[in-house]
Design a protein around this motif. Structure first.
Motif, PDB file in Angstrom:
ATOM      1  N   TRP A 152     121.442  -3.275  92.471  1.00  8.03           N
ATOM      2  CA  TRP A 152     121.236  -3.790  91.124  1.00  8.03           C
ATOM      3  C   TRP A 152     119.739  -3.778  90.828  1.00  8.03           C
ATOM      4  N   ALA A 153     119.372  -3.123  89.722  1.00  6.79           N
ATOM      5  CA  ALA A 153     117.970  -3.043  89.320  1.00  6.79           C
ATOM      6  C   ALA A 153     117.902  -2.529  87.885  1.00  6.79           C
ATOM      7  N   ASP A 154     116.686  -2.433  87.373  1.00  5.72           N
ATOM      8  CA  ASP A 154     116.470  -1.777  86.080  1.00  5.72           C
ATOM      9  C   ASP A 154     116.401  -0.285  86.385  1.00  5.72           C
ATOM     10  N   LEU A 155     117.567   0.330  86.437  1.00  7.93           N
ATOM     11  CA  LEU A 155     117.652   1.733  86.837  1.00  7.93           C
ATOM     12  C   LEU A 155     117.104   2.685  85.780  1.00  7.93           C
ATOM     13  N   GLU A 156     116.971   2.224  84.558  1.00  5.50           N
ATOM     14  CA  GLU A 156     116.443   3.060  83.476  1.00  5.50           C
ATOM     15  C   GLU A 156     114.925   2.946  83.362  1.00  5.50           C
ATOM     16  N   GLY A 157     114.359   1.909  83.953  1.00  7.79           N
ATOM     17  CA  GLY A 157     112.918   1.680  83.848  1.00  7.79           C
ATOM     18  C   GLY A 157     112.160   2.397  84.938  1.00  7.79           C
ATOM     19  N   PRO A 158     110.862   2.136  85.013  1.00  8.01           N
ATOM     20  CA  PRO A 158     110.042   2.769  86.049  1.00  8.01           C
ATOM     21  C   PRO A 158     110.455   2.259  87.432  1.00  8.01           C
ATOM     22  N   ALA A 159     110.238   3.100  88.414  1.00  9.53           N
ATOM     23  CA  ALA A 159     110.586   2.725  89.790  1.00  9.53           C
ATOM     24  C   ALA A 159     109.765   1.519  90.203  1.00  9.53           C
ATOM     25  N   GLY A 160     110.385   0.658  90.940  1.00  9.69           N
ATOM     26  CA  GLY A 160     109.693  -0.539  91.404  1.00  9.69           C
ATOM     27  C   GLY A 160     110.398  -1.119  92.604  1.00  9.69           C
ATOM     28  N   ASP A 161     109.879  -2.239  93.066  1.00  6.34           N
ATOM     29  CA  ASP A 161     110.486  -2.855  94.239  1.00  6.34           C
ATOM     30  C   ASP A 161     111.409  -4.014  93.868  1.00  6.34           C
ATOM     31  N   HIS A 162     111.690  -4.170  92.587  1.00  3.86           N
ATOM     32  CA  HIS A 162     112.586  -5.240  92.152  1.00  3.86           C
ATOM     33  C   HIS A 162     114.013  -4.718  92.128  1.00  3.86           C
ATOM     34  N   LEU A 163     114.741  -5.017  93.174  1.00  4.72           N
ATOM     35  CA  LEU A 163     116.144  -4.656  93.237  1.00  4.72           C
ATOM     36  C   LEU A 163     116.845  -5.580  94.196  1.00  4.72           C
ATOM     37  N   ASN A 164     118.137  -5.743  93.978  1.00  6.26           N
ATOM     38  CA  ASN A 164     118.963  -6.524  94.890  1.00  6.26           C
ATOM     39  C   ASN A 164     120.098  -5.635  95.371  1.00  6.26           C
ATOM     40  N   MET A 165     120.468  -5.813  96.627  1.00  4.02           N
ATOM     41  CA  MET A 165     121.549  -5.016  97.207  1.00  4.02           C
ATOM     42  C   MET A 165     122.615  -5.953  97.769  1.00  4.02           C
ATOM     43  N   TYR A 166     123.877  -5.546  97.562  1.00  6.79           N
ATOM     44  CA  TYR A 166     125.017  -6.306  98.071  1.00  6.79           C
ATOM     45  C   TYR A 166     126.031  -5.314  98.607  1.00  6.79           C
ATOM     46  N   GLY A 167     126.655  -5.679  99.717  1.00  6.76           N
ATOM     47  CA  GLY A 167     127.659  -4.788 100.291  1.00  6.76           C
ATOM     48  C   GLY A 167     128.804  -5.569 100.899  1.00  6.76           C
ATOM     49  N   TRP A 168     129.936  -4.899 100.964  1.00 11.07           N
ATOM     50  CA  TRP A 168     131.109  -5.467 101.627  1.00 11.07           C
ATOM     51  C   TRP A 168     131.936  -4.327 102.198  1.00 11.07           C
ATOM     52  N   ALA A 169     132.546  -4.577 103.365  1.00 13.40           N
ATOM     53  CA  ALA A 169     133.451  -3.594 103.965  1.00 13.40           C
ATOM     54  C   ALA A 169     134.395  -4.294 104.931  1.00 13.40           C
ATOM     55  N   PRO A 170     135.626  -3.790 105.020  1.00 11.69           N
ATOM     56  CA  PRO A 170     136.500  -4.272 106.080  1.00 11.69           C
ATOM     57  C   PRO A 170     136.003  -3.697 107.402  1.00 11.69           C
ATOM     58  N   ILE A 171     136.239  -4.419 108.496  1.00 11.17           N
ATOM     59  CA  ILE A 171     135.750  -3.938 109.787  1.00 11.17           C
ATOM     60  C   ILE A 171     136.627  -4.496 110.903  1.00 11.17           C
ATOM     61  N   SER A 172     136.818  -3.711 111.935  1.00  7.96           N
ATOM     62  CA  SER A 172     137.577  -4.182 113.094  1.00  7.96           C
ATOM     63  C   SER A 172     136.642  -4.989 113.990  1.00  7.96           C
ATOM     64  N   THR A 173     137.235  -5.824 114.814  1.00  7.11           N
ATOM     65  CA  THR A 173     136.439  -6.633 115.744  1.00  7.11           C
ATOM     66  C   THR A 173     135.636  -5.749 116.684  1.00  7.11           C
ATOM     67  N   GLU A 174     136.268  -4.684 117.176  1.00  8.28           N
ATOM     68  CA  GLU A 174     135.594  -3.777 118.116  1.00  8.28           C
ATOM     69  C   GLU A 174     134.379  -3.107 117.470  1.00  8.28           C
ATOM     70  N   THR A 175     134.555  -2.602 116.253  1.00  7.69           N
ATOM     71  CA  THR A 175     133.436  -1.943 115.550  1.00  7.69           C
ATOM     72  C   THR A 175     132.338  -2.949 115.240  1.00  7.69           C
ATOM     73  N   ALA A 176     132.738  -4.153 114.836  1.00  7.01           N
ATOM     74  CA  ALA A 176     131.746  -5.189 114.534  1.00  7.01           C
ATOM     75  C   ALA A 176     130.911  -5.512 115.761  1.00  7.01           C
ATOM     76  N   GLU A 177     131.548  -5.659 116.907  1.00  6.67           N
ATOM     77  CA  GLU A 177     130.815  -5.983 118.132  1.00  6.67           C
ATOM     78  C   GLU A 177     129.866  -4.858 118.535  1.00  6.67           C
ATOM     79  N   GLU A 178     130.316  -3.601 118.383  1.00  8.31           N
ATOM     80  CA  GLU A 178     129.459  -2.457 118.710  1.00  8.31           C
ATOM     81  C   GLU A 178     128.233  -2.413 117.802  1.00  8.31           C
ATOM     82  N   LEU A 179     128.445  -2.608 116.484  1.00  9.03           N
ATOM     83  CA  LEU A 179     127.328  -2.555 115.541  1.00  9.03           C
ATOM     84  C   LEU A 179     126.359  -3.707 115.768  1.00  9.03           C
ATOM     85  N   GLN A 180     126.872  -4.888 116.061  1.00  3.64           N
ATOM     86  CA  GLN A 180     125.995  -6.025 116.338  1.00  3.64           C
ATOM     87  C   GLN A 180     125.108  -5.738 117.550  1.00  3.64           C
TER      88      GLN A 180
END
Length: 192
Positions: free
Chosen positions: A102-130
């Protein structure tokens, strides 16, 4: 010869008495019930026929429903919009996941942005990534909500008020992400 007057008078008295008794009897209040009163059953409406109901349609995960509606309203009012991307942790794409910037995507590039993510994950994959992230210098923090893995504040490009930069929250069945730990509180998925 007997006089008709007394008979007529007696007849009038009898008629008046009968009239008085009849009118008093009809004007007398009904006695109040004492004890059980039988009631007349009232007819009931027939029970509705059982019909098949449609199962609620599950929403698809989008940038417009992943985070709180109030946050989206604030971003929109500020002129921000979102950009959707696949959800990756390192080089691993998590199927069914989504990353929203989320940002002012039409404006000049800048460092003002927020990011959010979600995904389903298995316990095994979660432990490996951690384990992989911690091996790369990220910091693990166990909490009642799950396991937070956050980038080292010494090497983070930006941090929130509590010193957290990019942060993942691993729970039993999913993983949430934001560019700050506080931002994870805004991820409102799955619904219900």
């Amino acid at each position: 010869m007997t006089s008709r007057l007394p008979r007529l008078g007696a007849a009038l008295v009898l008629a008046a008495t009968a009239l008085l008794v009849t009118s008093c009897a009809s004007a007398a209040p009904e006695p109040e019930p004492t004890g059980t009163v039988a009631s007349t059953p009232t007819p009931t409406a027939p029970a509705p026929e059982a019909t098949e109901t449609e199962a609620p349609v599950a929403e698809d995960l989008t940038c417009d429903n992943m985070i709180l509606a109030s946050t989206i309203a604030d971003f929109t009012a500020a002129g921000w919009s979102s950009q959707a991307e696949p959800f990756y942790i390192g080089a691993l794409e998590l199927p069914g996941g989504l990353l929203c910037k989320w940002a002012d995507l039409e404006g000049p590039a800048g460092d003002h942005l927020n990011m959010y993510g979600w995904a389903p994950i298995s316990t095994e994959t979660a432990e490996e990534l951690q384990a992989t992230l911690v091996g790369e210098g990220w910091i693990r923090e166990d909490a009642p909500q799950g396991v937070y893995i956050t980038e080292n504040p010494d090497t983070a490009m930006s941090v929130d008020d509590q010193g957290y930069g990019w942060t993942y929250l691993f729970s039993e069945s999913d993983v949430k992400f934001s560019n700050t730990k506080q931002g994870i509180l805004l991820v409102d998925w799955p619904k219900g």
